[in-house]
Design an enzyme around this catalytic site. Structure first.
Site, mmCIF file in Angstrom:
data_model
loop_
_atom_site.group_PDB
_atom_site.id
_atom_site.type_symbol
_atom_site.label_atom_id
_atom_site.label_comp_id
_atom_site.label_asym_id
_atom_site.label_seq_id
_atom_site.Cartn_x
_atom_site.Cartn_y
_atom_site.Cartn_z
ATOM 1 N N SER A 145 9.129 -41.474 10.474
ATOM 2 C CA SER A 145 9.148 -42.199 10.458
ATOM 3 C C SER A 145 8.620 -42.851 11.832
ATOM 4 C CB SER A 145 11.024 -42.319 11.130
ATOM 5 O OG SER A 145 11.512 -42.337 9.840
ATOM 6 N N LYS A 152 13.471 -48.482 20.299
ATOM 7 C CA LYS A 152 13.972 -48.285 18.965
ATOM 8 C C LYS A 152 15.398 -47.989 19.556
ATOM 9 C CE LYS A 152 14.059 -45.797 15.054
ATOM 10 N NZ LYS A 152 13.587 -44.150 13.543
ATOM 11 N N SER A 210 12.158 -45.159 9.651
ATOM 12 C CA SER A 210 13.070 -45.839 9.784
ATOM 13 C C SER A 210 12.526 -46.580 10.997
ATOM 14 C CB SER A 210 14.117 -45.075 10.292
ATOM 15 O OG SER A 210 14.389 -44.077 11.547
#
Ligand code: GLN
Length: 495
Positions: free
Chosen positions: A184, A85, A160
């Site tokens: 997330s 990420k 997210s």
């Protein structure tokens, strides 16, 4: 390459891919090329990657191939290509946090988790898309654009960590790391039909993981199986002197206990997780999964988490409050975007932040600053912290009677891109089943357990503090007798 086709390889687990490397069925370089080709071919439809590090990946592949051959490296993740990420700091590589603010930020140092994976010989393919500063539930809040769900390109992958989930689901990385502040890693894993674990707060070092809400943030592996999650968690967990919130608690051998029988396992079903708002089809799939655990020898009883309905209100005060403090460092001076021709210091701060942050981030900064301001602190922030303690106590009480809790990850399956983007409250309410876990700081996994209208449904399994081993054991046992985790979206397989 002597084995299988490209498409087949991209659906294998990290453990299986490593075995192919060890057996000399494929070299690390061939595997890396395969994933790089797939990214080139498929990512334009998904928008999962922000940065692909081809040259670095190839250089690392040569090094790892050599080290495996010479016997210098025998880590179970050696040679397996993965994605990070884009909030984990990676020296010399863009770390954007999905924000215009950091769209020019090249980190001068490595996050601890990246460092550990490098030492293991894992090969980084690139940095993946996310909601700006990890704020969101749909990955629509990224400066780099929305990410599509590989099961239905008109739908969100979740957020997210949407890029992390979509990349693994579509076979554009064998596994990935995401971060979970309020759901997330669990929620996007659920929407994309992959497995993920949010460990106990403190289990993994947050050093170099850009902060959103520091008392909640935790790194989490996203992978194709519980077995893979055990390997990844093993590699990245542990105390770190550079993160004062990392826990000095021994890391057990997660793989060693994966096959323990589930006979006598006590499962608690929180009745609040099955109340109004849960889609009937999702409930059906979850109930079928629970039945499977009974067949594996578990007993099931209803429990109560009486304060869990307060979690959305408490979280959406606490997280923005912490975010407003954490994001004050982005001022146009020290990091990232700086406005043109500021007339004075105030103008520099104001315009850099106005231009650099997107709408959702600004909304949270305003809410958080308000909640922390004098006169409102007691009414909002302190009250939310008191509720947080009640929620934690609910879990502590529940774990006196049961070993794990089970329920849905989300009230529905993945929604359409744009469906909730104008309605922040509706978006926040979708976090109802993941937030209590984050507020309490307990660990939870999300595993795929079926489909509703061809969209994946995830089961959330929640454990007691630092009992990730039990969660992985429970998830793995389920995956030994079912094959939901082996399903891949047909559009991205076989080529
Ligand atoms: N959806 C939640 C939020 O927007 C959780 C995000 C996260 O876990 N990073 O804050």
């Amino acid at each position: 390459m002597t084995v299988a086709t490209q498409g087949d390889l991209s659906t294998l687990t990290s453990k299986e891919l490593h075995q192919l490397i060890v057996n000399k069925d494929i070299s690390v370089m061939e595997l890396v090329e395969l994933f790089l080709n797939r990214i080139k071919q498929y990512d334009p439809q998904l928008n999962a990657y922000i940065t692909v590090v081809q040259d670095k990946a190839r250089a690392q592949a040569i090094e790892v191939d050599n080290k495996i051959r010479s016997g210098e490296l025998n880590h179970p993740l050696a040679g397996v290509p993965y994605a990070l990420k884009d909030l984990f700091c990676t020296k010399g590589i863009l770390t954007s946090c999905g924000s215009k603010m950091l769209s020019n930020f090249i980190s001068p140092y490595d996050a601890t988790v990246y460092d550990k994976l490098n030492q293991a010989g894992a090969v980084l393919l690139g940095k993946v898309n996310m909601d700006e500063f990890a704020m969101g539930s749909s990955n629509e809040n990224s400066y780099y654009g929305a990410v599509a769900n590989p099961w239905d390109l008109s739908r969100i992958p979740g957020g997210s960590s949407g890029g992390s989930a979509a990349a693994v689901a579509a076979g554009l990385a064998a596994y990935s790391l995401g971060s979970d502040t309020g759901g997330s890693v669990r929620q996007p894993a659920s929407y994309c039909g992959i497995s993920s674990i949010k460990p106990t707060y403190g289990r993994i070092s947050r050093y170099g993981m850009t902060a959103y809400a520091s008392s909640l943030d935790q790194c989490g592996p996203m992978a194709r199986s519980a077995e893979d999650m055990a390997l990844i968690l093993q590699t990245i967990s542990g105390f770190d002197v550079r993160d004062s919130t990392s826990a000095n608690v021994p890391v057990p051998d997660y793989s060693a206990t994966l096959n323990e029988p589930l006979t006598g396992l006590r499962i608690g079903i929180p009745k609040e997780f099955f109340a109004d708002g849960l889609d009937a089809d999702v409930a059906k799939v979850i109930n079928e999964a629970v039945e499977q655990f009974k067949r594996l020898g578990a007993t099931v009883k209803e429990v109560s988490l009486p304060n869990s309905h307060l979690s959305v209100a408490a979280y959406y005060v606490i997280a923005p409050a912490e975010a407003s403090a954490n994001l004050s460092r982005f001022d146009g001076v020290r990091f990232g975007h700086s406005c043109d021709a500021p007339t004075n210091l105030q103008d520099l701060y104001e315009r850099s932040r106005w231009e650099g942050f997107g709408d959702e981030v600004k909304r949270r900064i305003v809410i958080g600053t308000y909640a922390l301001s004098s006169g409102y602190y007691d009414a909002y922030y302190l009250k939310a912290q008191k509720i947080r303690r009640l929620i934690k106590n609910d879990f502590v009480a529940a774990f006196n009677d049961v070993d794990v809790l089970m329920g849905p990850v989300t009230p529905t399956t993945a929604f359409k891109i744009g469906e909730k983007s104008d309605d922040p409250i509706a978006m926040y309410l979708g976090d109802i089943y993941t937030l209590p876990i984050s507020l309490a700081g307990v660990p939870a996994v999300s595993i795929p357990v079926g489909f509703s209208d061809n969209l994946p449904v995830g089961l959330q399994i929640i454990g007691d503090y630092f009992n990730e081993a039990k969660l992985l054991n429970v998830a793995h046992s389920y995956q030994q007798v079912t094959d939901w985790h082996r399903q891949s979206p047909s559009q991205f397989t076989g080529a």
